[in-house]
Design an enzyme around this catalytic site. Structure first.
Site, PDB file in Angstrom:
ATOM      1  N   GLY A  38      -9.657  51.348  75.585  1.00  0.00           N
ATOM      2  CA  GLY A  38      -9.934  50.100  76.339  1.00  0.00           C
ATOM      3  C   GLY A  38      -9.137  49.023  75.909  1.00  0.00           C
ATOM      4  O   GLY A  38      -9.650  48.083  75.770  1.00  0.00           O
ATOM      5  N   ALA A  61      -3.256  48.862  75.993  1.00  0.00           N
ATOM      6  CA  ALA A  61      -2.527  50.091  76.443  1.00  0.00           C
ATOM      7  C   ALA A  61      -3.420  50.797  77.502  1.00  0.00           C
ATOM      8  O   ALA A  61      -2.977  51.257  78.562  1.00  0.00           O
ATOM      9  CB  ALA A  61      -2.300  51.144  75.282  1.00  0.00           C
ATOM     10  N   SER A 118     -14.874  52.742  73.528  1.00  0.00           N
ATOM     11  CA  SER A 118     -16.054  52.934  72.561  1.00  0.00           C
ATOM     12  C   SER A 118     -16.180  51.093  72.067  1.00  0.00           C
ATOM     13  O   SER A 118     -15.487  51.029  71.345  1.00  0.00           O
ATOM     14  CB  SER A 118     -16.193  53.781  71.564  1.00  0.00           C
ATOM     15  OG  SER A 118     -16.999  53.311  70.418  1.00  0.00           O
ATOM     16  N   VAL A 123      -4.952  42.564  67.746  1.00  0.00           N
ATOM     17  CA  VAL A 123      -4.036  41.603  67.470  1.00  0.00           C
ATOM     18  C   VAL A 123      -2.849  41.968  68.532  1.00  0.00           C
ATOM     19  O   VAL A 123      -2.830  43.039  68.940  1.00  0.00           O
ATOM     20  CB  VAL A 123      -3.454  42.170  66.096  1.00  0.00           C
ATOM     21  CG1 VAL A 123      -4.255  41.270  64.749  1.00  0.00           C
ATOM     22  CG2 VAL A 123      -3.216  43.647  65.616  1.00  0.00           C
ATOM     23  N   ALA A 148       2.281  38.185  70.725  1.00  0.00           N
ATOM     24  CA  ALA A 148       3.661  37.776  71.285  1.00  0.00           C
ATOM     25  C   ALA A 148       4.320  38.924  71.891  1.00  0.00           C
ATOM     26  O   ALA A 148       4.111  40.263  71.851  1.00  0.00           O
ATOM     27  CB  ALA A 148       4.500  37.462  70.077  1.00  0.00           C
ATOM     28  N   LYS A 183       6.975  31.601  75.904  1.00  0.00           N
ATOM     29  CA  LYS A 183       7.827  31.810  74.765  1.00  0.00           C
ATOM     30  C   LYS A 183       9.206  31.949  75.199  1.00  0.00           C
ATOM     31  O   LYS A 183       9.608  32.896  76.105  1.00  0.00           O
ATOM     32  CB  LYS A 183       7.322  33.377  74.209  1.00  0.00           C
ATOM     33  CG  LYS A 183       8.126  33.878  73.054  1.00  0.00           C
ATOM     34  CD  LYS A 183       7.559  35.229  72.682  1.00  0.00           C
ATOM     35  CE  LYS A 183       8.679  35.717  71.646  1.00  0.00           C
ATOM     36  NZ  LYS A 183       8.326  37.169  70.850  1.00  0.00           N
ATOM     37  N   LEU A 222      -0.601  52.318  70.730  1.00  0.00           N
ATOM     38  CA  LEU A 222      -0.400  52.577  69.221  1.00  0.00           C
ATOM     39  C   LEU A 222      -0.721  54.023  69.189  1.00  0.00           C
ATOM     40  O   LEU A 222      -0.191  54.553  68.146  1.00  0.00           O
ATOM     41  CB  LEU A 222      -1.358  52.030  68.463  1.00  0.00           C
ATOM     42  CG  LEU A 222      -1.344  50.190  68.665  1.00  0.00           C
ATOM     43  CD1 LEU A 222      -2.469  49.632  67.935  1.00  0.00           C
ATOM     44  CD2 LEU A 222       0.005  49.933  67.966  1.00  0.00           C
ATOM     45  N   ILE A 264       4.181  46.002  73.256  1.00  0.00           N
ATOM     46  CA  ILE A 264       3.604  45.903  74.763  1.00  0.00           C
ATOM     47  C   ILE A 264       4.563  46.431  75.754  1.00  0.00           C
ATOM     48  O   ILE A 264       4.528  46.999  76.725  1.00  0.00           O
ATOM     49  CB  ILE A 264       3.161  44.444  74.949  1.00  0.00           C
ATOM     50  CG1 ILE A 264       1.654  44.233  74.448  1.00  0.00           C
ATOM     51  CG2 ILE A 264       2.782  44.451  76.535  1.00  0.00           C
ATOM     52  CD1 ILE A 264       1.003  43.097  74.754  1.00  0.00           C
TER      53      ILE A 264
HETATM   54  C1  LIG Z   1      -0.113  43.830  62.695  1.00  0.00           C
HETATM   55  C2  LIG Z   1       0.036  43.972  64.230  1.00  0.00           C
HETATM   56  C3  LIG Z   1       0.479  42.952  64.919  1.00  0.00           C
HETATM   57  C4  LIG Z   1       0.850  43.080  66.319  1.00  0.00           C
HETATM   58  N1  LIG Z   1       1.589  42.375  67.109  1.00  0.00           N
HETATM   59  C5  LIG Z   1       2.018  42.615  68.438  1.00  0.00           C
HETATM   60  C6  LIG Z   1       2.739  41.426  69.013  1.00  0.00           C
HETATM   61  O1  LIG Z   1       2.956  40.560  68.613  1.00  0.00           O
HETATM   62  N2  LIG Z   1       3.211  41.541  70.182  1.00  0.00           N
HETATM   63  C7  LIG Z   1       2.897  43.273  70.646  1.00  0.00           C
HETATM   64  O2  LIG Z   1       3.506  43.376  71.891  1.00  0.00           O
HETATM   65  N3  LIG Z   1       2.171  44.137  70.010  1.00  0.00           N
HETATM   66  C8  LIG Z   1       1.556  43.586  68.781  1.00  0.00           C
HETATM   67  N4  LIG Z   1       0.997  44.483  68.151  1.00  0.00           N
HETATM   68  C9  LIG Z   1       0.753  45.709  68.799  1.00  0.00           C
HETATM   69  C10 LIG Z   1      -0.672  45.578  69.884  1.00  0.00           C
HETATM   70  O3  LIG Z   1      -1.783  45.175  69.010  1.00  0.00           O
HETATM   71  C11 LIG Z   1      -1.071  46.913  70.498  1.00  0.00           C
HETATM   72  O4  LIG Z   1       0.145  47.579  71.083  1.00  0.00           O
HETATM   73  C12 LIG Z   1      -1.861  46.706  71.849  1.00  0.00           C
HETATM   74  O5  LIG Z   1      -2.952  45.797  71.323  1.00  0.00           O
HETATM   75  C13 LIG Z   1      -2.509  47.919  72.129  1.00  0.00           C
HETATM   76  O6  LIG Z   1      -3.208  48.970  71.329  1.00  0.00           O
HETATM   77  P1  LIG Z   1      -3.913  49.987  71.995  1.00  0.00           P
HETATM   78  O7  LIG Z   1      -4.569  49.797  73.180  1.00  0.00           O
HETATM   79  O8  LIG Z   1      -3.095  50.948  71.850  1.00  0.00           O
HETATM   80  O9  LIG Z   1      -5.026  50.317  70.853  1.00  0.00           O
HETATM   81  P2  LIG Z   1      -6.457  49.518  70.451  1.00  0.00           P
HETATM   82  O10 LIG Z   1      -6.656  48.165  71.003  1.00  0.00           O
HETATM   83  O11 LIG Z   1      -6.599  50.007  68.938  1.00  0.00           O
HETATM   84  O12 LIG Z   1      -7.431  50.204  71.532  1.00  0.00           O
HETATM   85  C14 LIG Z   1      -7.871  51.658  71.046  1.00  0.00           C
HETATM   86  C15 LIG Z   1      -8.966  52.003  72.120  1.00  0.00           C
HETATM   87  O13 LIG Z   1      -9.397  53.425  71.787  1.00  0.00           O
HETATM   88  C16 LIG Z   1     -10.701  53.409  71.837  1.00  0.00           C
HETATM   89  N5  LIG Z   1     -11.388  54.647  71.086  1.00  0.00           N
HETATM   90  C17 LIG Z   1     -10.617  55.003  70.011  1.00  0.00           C
HETATM   91  N6  LIG Z   1     -11.357  56.192  69.680  1.00  0.00           N
HETATM   92  C18 LIG Z   1     -12.233  56.453  70.391  1.00  0.00           C
HETATM   93  C19 LIG Z   1     -13.391  57.183  70.617  1.00  0.00           C
HETATM   94  N7  LIG Z   1     -13.577  58.240  69.606  1.00  0.00           N
HETATM   95  N8  LIG Z   1     -14.178  57.135  71.357  1.00  0.00           N
HETATM   96  C20 LIG Z   1     -13.961  56.243  72.629  1.00  0.00           C
HETATM   97  N9  LIG Z   1     -12.798  55.421  72.435  1.00  0.00           N
HETATM   98  C21 LIG Z   1     -12.181  55.517  71.321  1.00  0.00           C
HETATM   99  C22 LIG Z   1     -11.312  52.014  71.112  1.00  0.00           C
HETATM  100  O14 LIG Z   1     -12.577  51.758  71.696  1.00  0.00           O
HETATM  101  C23 LIG Z   1     -10.332  50.995  71.978  1.00  0.00           C
HETATM  102  O15 LIG Z   1     -10.763  50.889  73.269  1.00  0.00           O
HETATM  103  C24 LIG Z   1       0.525  44.461  66.887  1.00  0.00           C
HETATM  104  C25 LIG Z   1       0.132  45.440  66.011  1.00  0.00           C
HETATM  105  C26 LIG Z   1      -0.571  45.225  64.772  1.00  0.00           C
HETATM  106  C27 LIG Z   1      -1.067  46.516  64.063  1.00  0.00           C
END
Ligand SMILES: Cc1cc2nc3c(=O)[nH]c(=O)nc-3n(C[C@H](O)[C@H](O)[C@H](O)COP(=O)(O)OP(=O)(O)OC[C@H]3O[C@@H](n4cnc5c(N)ncnc54)[C@H](O)[C@@H]3O)c2cc1C
Length: 490
Positions: A13, A16, A39, A47, A50, A78, A325, A338
């Site tokens: 959640g 992505a 979870s 994080v 941008a 931006k 990610l 994103i």
């Molecule tokens: C240092 C840094 C800087 C960044 N800066 C940028 C930026 O400027 N611009 C940009 O576009 N992107 C940026 N990003 C990338 C951006 O943070 C991610 O692409 C975006 O937040 C999407 O993350 P996500 O949803 O893939 O993962 P997350 O936000 O980590 O979400 C993972 C989800 O999976 C769930 N989950 C995991 N394991 C379990 C489990 N066992 N049971 C139930 N649920 C589970 C978690 O609860 C959570 O809801 C950056 C990333 C980093 C590390």
């Protein structure tokens, strides 16, 4: 792999997960049930502030109103990224979301500018670059003039999009997944939660963040490691209080000893972070260097995030598709994560909308296209490093001398020798972006194209000066960024 995807389960959640859920709910219009499991205990990476202009296409597609979105996410506008100290200390340039006039023929603007040996920067020929330098912002009256993106709070964006998704019928389940259940053919059949509940589905979208719970941990899909070219592997993140009234309409990326620092202005605070390579600078020094960059008093303690640049070899394996990610990470220099989420969603929707059963070639096309997309962005990011003239620390000496991917070496050679900005398929950044980085880093072609001399020097000079003065006068009449924001938010 099953051919029927009546029940789609999204794992995660963060941005992505919720972006995928709302796009599926909008696109499939009830043709499949969609359930999102996350979870609270694990939380999101939190994080990523941008973005790249494609975010506007996504928002429009799912019916998000810009003012509502900016209000809900602490958002700002931006116009591009200002890169400080990348070529050499004290030198900077702007990667614009606009353009520099003609890119081919005798009127090629950059080539005429170069031919005249003009002392001023090429940026004066680009509307958003001048707007950014002057701190001004208005939305373009004509979309052909330039485009723009946003800065926002990623956690607030996920929350905002979650409300839309739930309103469109997405079932939201809280719970920690403790086991991923498999069928004999290797497909995932369900998820077991810590409290004993089971969630079943036909297709699983893995948005579980760096854990890559399904594709990485369960299906053991290998990781394609890019750290040879993109050696950064950690980031300290720490927001600061906003100082003063003005809000810069751009991201700033400042090159440091062993990495670079971001500065991302939101309405009420400024996001700061230091992306560093632990091979070249130790963690504590990186933390200190970040704290020295803050605009104002820190909000909370800095947070450390670890990662490895690269991506899963295949993003779609059996009945699991990874988005966000969990599929890979290329470091945030060009704010492309994103965009990659959107790209994954678009490819998935295309596959789900085929009017025939999916076959192995559809999945292979999905995987090959996604891998090429990662490679194209990788090359563009490497370009920022490898053209440096800095030799003052180990990181800069390393990136200046490292062996480049062949695809990038070819592009650099074409530009250097012939002034050609070559494009492959699956590019994310167009010729203007490549031009902005090449010229911003002081990297020009060795020879002049004879066709450029077809225009008399005086005429070319007049045209360049006219355009520059026209842009300057237009920008002078625009409101400051915070004034436009106040008006939109009202
Ligand atoms: C240092 C840094 C800087 C960044 N800066 C940028 C930026 O400027 N611009 C940009 O576009 N992107 C940026 N990003 C990338 C951006 O943070 C991610 O692409 C975006 O937040 C999407 O993350 P996500 O949803 O893939 O993962 P997350 O936000 O980590 O979400 C993972 C989800 O999976 C769930 N989950 C995991 N394991 C379990 C489990 N066992 N049971 C139930 N649920 C589970 C978690 O609860 C959570 O809801 C950056 C990333 C980093 C590390």
């Amino acid at each position: 792999m099953s051919q029927k995807f009546d029940r789609i389960v999204v794992v995660g959640g963060g941005s992505a997960g919720w972006m995928t859920a709302v796009a599926l709910a909008t696109g499939l219009q009830g043709r499949a049930s969609i359930e999102l499991v996350e979870s609270e205990e694990i939380g999101i990476v939190g994080v990523g502030e941008a973005t790249f202009p494609s975010i506007r296409v996504f928002n429009q597609h799912v019916g998000i109103d810009e003012a509502d979105f900016l209000r809900a996410t602490n958002g700002t506008y931006k116009l591009g990224i200002r890169f400080c100290d990348w070529q050499a200390k004290g030198q900077d340039y702007f990667h614009t979301f606009g353009h520099f006039g003609n890119l081919s023929g005798s009127q090629t603007l950059w080539a005429q500018h170069r031919r005249m040996g003009l002392p001023e920067s090429l940026e004066g020929q680009c509307i958003p670059s001048v707007m950014a330098a002057k701190g001004r912002f208005v939305r373009p009256a004509d979309p052909g003039h330039f485009t723009y993106a946003y800065h926002f709070d990623a956690a607030l964006y996920a929350e905002f999009v979650s409300k839309l998704a739930i309103g469109r019928g997405v079932r939201h389940t809280q719970g920690r997944i403790v086991e991923v259940l498999r069928r004999e053919d290797g497909d995932v059949s369900g998820l077991l939660l810590a409290d004993g509940r089971r969630i079943e589905g036909d297709l699983f979208v893995d948005c579980s963040g760096f854990r890559s719970l399904l594709l990485g941990q369960t299906l053991q899909e290998p990781y394609v490691d890019f750290s040879h070219w993109l050696p950064v592997d950690g980031a300290w993140a720490c927001p600061s209080e906003r100082v003063g009234e003005e809000i810069t309409p751009y991201t700033r990326a400042t090159a440091l000893e062993g990495g670079w620092a971001w500065r991302i202005p939101l309405q009420t605070r400024t996001g700061h972070g230091h992306v560093f390579a632990s091979r070249f600078v130790d963690e504590d020094a990186a933390r200190r260097q970040l704290m020295a960059q803050l605009d104002g008093p820190a909000i909370g303690e800095p947070r450390l995030i670890r990662f490895k640049t690269g991506h899963r070899q295949r993003l779609w394996v059996n009945n699991v598709v990874a988005i966000g990610l969990s599929s890979g990470f290329l470091e945030p220099l060009e704010s492309t994560s994103i965009f990659l989420i959107q790209d994954g969603i678009a490819r998935l929707m295309k596959a789900l909308e085929l009017q025939r059963p999916l076959n192995e070639s559809d999945v292979a096309l999905f995987n090959e296209g996604s891998a090429r997309r990662f490679a194209r962005i990788r090359d563009f990011i490497i370009l920022h490093y490898c053209l440096t003239r800095r030799r003052d620390s180990e990181l800069w000496r390393y990136v200046a001398g490292m062996e480049l991917p062949q695809t990038l070496a070819f592009k650099i050679e074409l530009w250097r020798r012939y002034g050609v900005l070559h494009e492959y398929d699956e590019e994310c950044f167009d010729q203007t972006s490549w031009l902005a980085v090449h010229t911003g880093m002081g990297h020009w072609p060795e020879r002049e194209d004879p066709v450029i001399a077809e225009i008399a020097q005086e005429r070319a000079l007049r045209a360049l000066a006219g355009r520059r003065q026209g842009i300057a006068a237009m920008v002078e009449g625009m409101p400051l960024h915070h004034q436009t924001l106040q008006q939109v938010l009202r």
